[in-house]
Design a protein around this motif. Structure first.
Motif, PDB file in Angstrom:
ATOM      1  N   UNK A 231      -3.801  11.610   1.366  1.00  0.00           N
ATOM      2  CA  UNK A 231      -4.028  12.498   0.051  1.00  0.00           C
ATOM      3  C   UNK A 231      -4.276  12.843  -0.941  1.00  0.00           C
ATOM      4  N   UNK A 232      -2.909  12.323  -1.408  1.00  0.00           N
ATOM      5  CA  UNK A 232      -2.771  11.620  -3.263  1.00  0.00           C
ATOM      6  C   UNK A 232      -1.799  10.312  -2.666  1.00  0.00           C
ATOM      7  N   UNK A 233      -0.933  10.045  -3.996  1.00  0.00           N
ATOM      8  CA  UNK A 233       0.186   9.421  -4.184  1.00  0.00           C
ATOM      9  C   UNK A 233      -1.166   8.164  -5.566  1.00  0.00           C
ATOM     10  N   UNK A 234      -0.299   6.974  -5.479  1.00  0.00           N
ATOM     11  CA  UNK A 234      -0.408   6.535  -6.856  1.00  0.00           C
ATOM     12  C   UNK A 234       0.338   5.236  -6.314  1.00  0.00           C
ATOM     13  N   UNK A 235      -0.298   3.675  -6.273  1.00  0.00           N
ATOM     14  CA  UNK A 235       0.682   2.186  -6.731  1.00  0.00           C
ATOM     15  C   UNK A 235       1.961   2.669  -7.274  1.00  0.00           C
ATOM     16  N   UNK A 236       2.156   3.435  -8.843  1.00  0.00           N
ATOM     17  CA  UNK A 236       2.884   2.908  -9.362  1.00  0.00           C
ATOM     18  C   UNK A 236       4.370   3.944  -8.675  1.00  0.00           C
TER      19      UNK A 236
ATOM     20  N   UNK B 265       0.621  -1.345   0.002  1.00  0.00           N
ATOM     21  CA  UNK B 265       0.059  -0.180  -0.370  1.00  0.00           C
ATOM     22  C   UNK B 265       0.430   1.318  -0.828  1.00  0.00           C
ATOM     23  N   UNK B 266       0.665   2.438  -0.294  1.00  0.00           N
ATOM     24  CA  UNK B 266       1.408   3.583  -0.892  1.00  0.00           C
ATOM     25  C   UNK B 266       1.295   4.219  -0.364  1.00  0.00           C
ATOM     26  N   UNK B 267       2.199   4.942  -0.079  1.00  0.00           N
ATOM     27  CA  UNK B 267       2.229   6.220   1.083  1.00  0.00           C
ATOM     28  C   UNK B 267       1.308   7.896   0.135  1.00  0.00           C
ATOM     29  N   UNK B 268       1.650   8.509   0.707  1.00  0.00           N
ATOM     30  CA  UNK B 268       0.825  10.180   0.619  1.00  0.00           C
ATOM     31  C   UNK B 268      -0.109  10.559   1.736  1.00  0.00           C
TER      32      UNK B 268
END
Length: 289
Positions: free
Chosen positions: A63-68, A57-60
């Protein structure tokens, strides 16, 4: 004199992340699929597979972010360990407050387990992991899975996890202006996710992992953070609470490291060394019984 950090607007960060150029690999295939209402990226080794899996699971900051954005880490881990990795997307605050992101990653977990056979994954050898806000979502997801019963993750792999809204409520931390992720941005993330100012007397179950009082029965955990980052105190407290509850915990505290350095400074020797240590822990926890 400390220079003030420049804060880009959230909409600009979201666009920039979507435009990321990501590395390629000849030994890992990358595909897109659906899991509930969100998309996932699946990393499949083209060579020998271990039979284990990782839900990432990506960070951000919620509020934002994407798996890539974590493609380099996912490619490296899939290639070195022979793991199949499912990297989750999820909806963002404040447009989609809790439980949106939590339900999205739960849907991804259920999708992974339901598709384990076709992915070549032993459902008993899957770890849940993430970075920053994604690591916080991972910790909460592990708690939810534990309470619901059924197939359980065999570990939790947490990089600089965002675990406790009460940190954001500590206004005295604002003046420290932590590099990459400061307490003002932290408060924005938690307020958007919770739909209320952080630090309230009570919060919904699974919204804030560090608020849970009974951590017994959770799977082994690997937690890493930099000693100068905003989350250092809450990450240490969570590691100690897990240990007190009888959970096997490995911590890796990197001296002088700011938040998320293993991602944005991934080619630095200290970042490579951390990732290698973390991957060795992952190799051990996913090994056949």
């Amino acid at each position: 004199m400390m220079r003030a950090q420049v804060r880009l607007p959230r909409w600009l960060i979201r666009i920039a992340v979507r435009m990321l150029r990501v590395p390629t690999s000849a030994t890992v295939s990358v595909t897109k699929d659906r899991a509930g209402s969100t998309g996932v990226r699946v990393y499949t080794p083209t060579g020998a597979r271990s039979g284990a899996g990782l839900l990432w699971i990506h960070g951000g900051g919620l509020l934002f972010g994407d798996a890539k954005q974590d493609e380099a880490l996912c490619l490296s881990t899939a290639e070195r360990l022979g793991l199949v990795i499912v990297s989750a997307n999820y909806r963002f605050a404040p447009e989609h407050p809790f439980p949106a992101a939590h339900e999205d990653v739960l849907s991804t977990w259920r999708w992974l387990i339901a598709h384990a056979a076709e992915l070549g994954v032993d459902p008993e050898r899957v770890v849940v992991g993430g970075e920053s806000a994604g690591a916080g979502l991972a910790a909460a997801l592990v708690q939810r899975i534990h309470d619901e019963g059924g197939v359980q993750p065999c570990g939790q792999w947490l990089f600089a996890p965002m675990l406790d809204d009460r940190t954001a409520a500590r206004r005295e931390l604002d003046a420290e202006q932590h590099f990459v992720w400061d307490n003002g941005r932290n408060r924005e993330g938690w307020a958007g996710y919770l739909g209320a100012e952080p630090g309230a007397a009570t919060v919904p179950d699974y919204a804030v992992p560090a608020r849970r009082t009974d951590l017994s029965g959770l799977p082994p955990a690997f937690l890493t953070w930099g000693d100068i980052e905003l989350f250092a105190g809450e990450d240490l407290a969570y590691a100690e609470a897990l240990r007190a509850a009888g959970v096997s915990v490995t911590t890796d505290v990197v001296e002088g490291a700011p938040h998320g350095f293993e991602n944005w400074a991934k080619d630095a020797p200290v970042a490579r060394a951390l990732v290698a240590r973390a991957q060795e822990w992952l190799r051990g926890v996913t090994a056949p019984a």
